[in-house]
Design a protein around this motif. Sequence first.
Motif, mmCIF file in Angstrom:
data_model
loop_
_atom_site.group_PDB
_atom_site.id
_atom_site.type_symbol
_atom_site.label_atom_id
_atom_site.label_comp_id
_atom_site.label_asym_id
_atom_site.label_seq_id
_atom_site.Cartn_x
_atom_site.Cartn_y
_atom_site.Cartn_z
ATOM 1 N N TYR A 1 0.858 -1.176 0.000
ATOM 2 C CA TYR A 1 0.000 0.000 0.000
ATOM 3 C C TYR A 1 0.904 1.239 0.000
ATOM 4 N N PRO A 2 0.820 2.068 -1.027
ATOM 5 C CA PRO A 2 1.696 3.249 -1.067
ATOM 6 C C PRO A 2 1.427 4.172 0.117
ATOM 7 N N LEU A 3 2.477 4.582 0.800
ATOM 8 C CA LEU A 3 2.364 5.494 1.931
ATOM 9 C C LEU A 3 2.613 6.912 1.428
ATOM 10 N N ILE A 4 1.591 7.735 1.480
ATOM 11 C CA ILE A 4 1.686 9.102 0.979
ATOM 12 C C ILE A 4 2.407 10.001 1.973
ATOM 13 N N ASP A 5 2.172 9.772 3.260
ATOM 14 C CA ASP A 5 2.817 10.574 4.289
ATOM 15 C C ASP A 5 2.945 9.728 5.553
ATOM 16 N N GLY A 6 3.962 10.022 6.342
ATOM 17 C CA GLY A 6 4.182 9.284 7.574
ATOM 18 C C GLY A 6 5.449 8.450 7.525
ATOM 19 N N VAL B 1 -3.561 5.157 11.006
ATOM 20 C CA VAL B 1 -3.209 5.488 9.624
ATOM 21 C C VAL B 1 -4.507 5.546 8.831
ATOM 22 N N ILE B 2 -4.685 6.591 8.048
ATOM 23 C CA ILE B 2 -5.934 6.753 7.304
ATOM 24 C C ILE B 2 -5.662 6.769 5.798
ATOM 25 N N SER B 3 -6.696 6.497 5.024
ATOM 26 C CA SER B 3 -6.560 6.512 3.564
ATOM 27 C C SER B 3 -6.585 7.941 3.040
ATOM 28 N N ASP B 4 -6.041 8.136 1.846
ATOM 29 C CA ASP B 4 -6.073 9.457 1.230
ATOM 30 C C ASP B 4 -7.507 9.903 0.958
ATOM 31 N N GLU B 5 -8.361 8.935 0.622
ATOM 32 C CA GLU B 5 -9.765 9.248 0.366
ATOM 33 C C GLU B 5 -10.442 9.783 1.626
ATOM 34 N N LEU B 6 -10.145 9.146 2.763
ATOM 35 C CA LEU B 6 -10.727 9.595 4.028
ATOM 36 C C LEU B 6 -10.165 10.950 4.433
ATOM 37 N N ALA B 7 -8.874 11.172 4.194
ATOM 38 C CA ALA B 7 -8.259 12.464 4.518
ATOM 39 C C ALA B 7 -8.952 13.595 3.766
ATOM 40 N N MET B 8 -9.297 13.341 2.514
ATOM 41 C CA MET B 8 -9.989 14.352 1.721
ATOM 42 C C MET B 8 -11.370 14.652 2.296
ATOM 43 N N LYS B 9 -12.055 13.611 2.761
ATOM 44 C CA LYS B 9 -13.383 13.814 3.360
ATOM 45 C C LYS B 9 -13.281 14.590 4.670
ATOM 46 N N MET B 10 -12.218 14.333 5.430
ATOM 47 C CA MET B 10 -12.069 14.944 6.747
ATOM 48 C C MET B 10 -11.531 16.370 6.671
ATOM 49 N N TYR B 11 -10.514 16.574 5.812
ATOM 50 C CA TYR B 11 -9.808 17.858 5.814
ATOM 51 C C TYR B 11 -9.741 18.536 4.454
ATOM 52 N N LYS C 1 -2.481 5.305 0.280
ATOM 53 C CA LYS C 1 -3.346 5.404 -0.895
ATOM 54 C C LYS C 1 -4.335 4.253 -0.861
ATOM 55 N N LYS C 2 -5.594 4.579 -0.860
ATOM 56 C CA LYS C 2 -6.618 3.540 -0.757
ATOM 57 C C LYS C 2 -6.594 2.669 -2.008
ATOM 58 N N GLN D 1 -10.585 -4.111 2.088
ATOM 59 C CA GLN D 1 -11.115 -2.762 2.019
ATOM 60 C C GLN D 1 -11.197 -2.169 3.425
ATOM 61 N N PHE D 2 -10.616 -1.003 3.626
ATOM 62 C CA PHE D 2 -10.678 -0.325 4.916
ATOM 63 C C PHE D 2 -10.291 1.134 4.733
ATOM 64 N N ASP D 3 -10.744 1.969 5.669
ATOM 65 C CA ASP D 3 -10.462 3.401 5.633
ATOM 66 C C ASP D 3 -9.411 3.809 6.654
ATOM 67 N N LEU D 4 -9.383 3.080 7.786
ATOM 68 C CA LEU D 4 -8.450 3.399 8.860
ATOM 69 C C LEU D 4 -7.720 2.142 9.293
ATOM 70 N N VAL D 5 -6.504 2.318 9.781
ATOM 71 C CA VAL D 5 -5.705 1.196 10.281
ATOM 72 C C VAL D 5 -5.274 1.495 11.711
ATOM 73 N N PHE D 6 -5.712 0.639 12.647
ATOM 74 C CA PHE D 6 -5.353 0.778 14.057
ATOM 75 C C PHE D 6 -4.363 -0.315 14.453
ATOM 76 N N SER D 7 -3.868 -0.205 15.677
ATOM 77 C CA SER D 7 -2.853 -1.130 16.171
ATOM 78 C C SER D 7 -3.441 -2.487 16.563
ATOM 79 N N TYR D 8 -2.861 -3.546 16.018
ATOM 80 C CA TYR D 8 -3.228 -4.923 16.367
ATOM 81 C C TYR D 8 -2.936 -5.193 17.845
#
Length: 277
Positions: free
Chosen positions: A144-149, A162-172, A201-202, A210-217
């Motif tokens: 999964y390409p990491l755009i930032d971080g 960690v959030i997807s670029d699509e979700l970042a656009m919706k949020m900010y 990048k989603k 398919q997911f929008d956010l990634v949390f710690s296992y």
Amino acid sequence: CPQRQASAQAADVTSKPAARELAHRAASAYESGDYATAQDLFELEVMTSNIHTMKNNYTRFLILKPQESPQPVEGANKPSVNFHTDHSRGSLARVLLDEMPEVENASATIPGWFENKGIITVGSTRIKASETYVDKEFFNLFSYPLIDGDKKNLLDANNKVVISDELAMKMYGSTKSVVGKTFQWQQNEFEGPYIISGIFKKPPANSTMQFDLVFSYNYFMEKYPTWMEWGNSSSKTYVLLKKGIDFSQFQAKLAGYMKKRDPKTTYSLFAVKYSDQ
């Protein structure tokens, strides 16, 4: 992982021998990765090929066992994990990495477990989103390409996400200057504020995961410690084999793995190639 979509009727087969030959050709083509041939045989459209670039990924360890009364799973359309052995705490991903020299890397995940999507609150904006929980090797194992971080410390704290670029656009409305921002998350025991540590990048809509956010296992396991018992089958384990490893030999070794850990077990373990899902 190639994804397929039916675009026409099935091929017309007029005899059992012809049907067997067609099935054999299709299976051979699919197993060898010759999706163009399978596409021609059944008039299927290959929508997206090789979403993930690590072609030697193997995943979805499955257990075969005798069962008098099989329990159907509603809506199931994928292979699923069912791992059982002695009830001692551990992680299948870690154990395979430690005990099998054929394994280059391994990752444990908890896919979307909750029935409903969680809710993100940013100011007056509320957004429903789907989450997954992964360990620190997930973004090393999958492309999964990491755009930032910083990949090294994406999930090194329970309050990081960690959030997807699509979700970042919706949020900010942007993917820039988003890392470091905080938002409120509502999802059962995981409700609270989280700090964005990265943006990925989603994947395409036809990707397997398919997911929008990634949390710690690890954070998930802190909330559900009994899930670390060997008898629990809720985690999904993915492995990357080292170059040059013969998959059939690896499968043979897996077949006897459960007996090695528990001589009385009736279960057997095997892997499914990620691109075959």
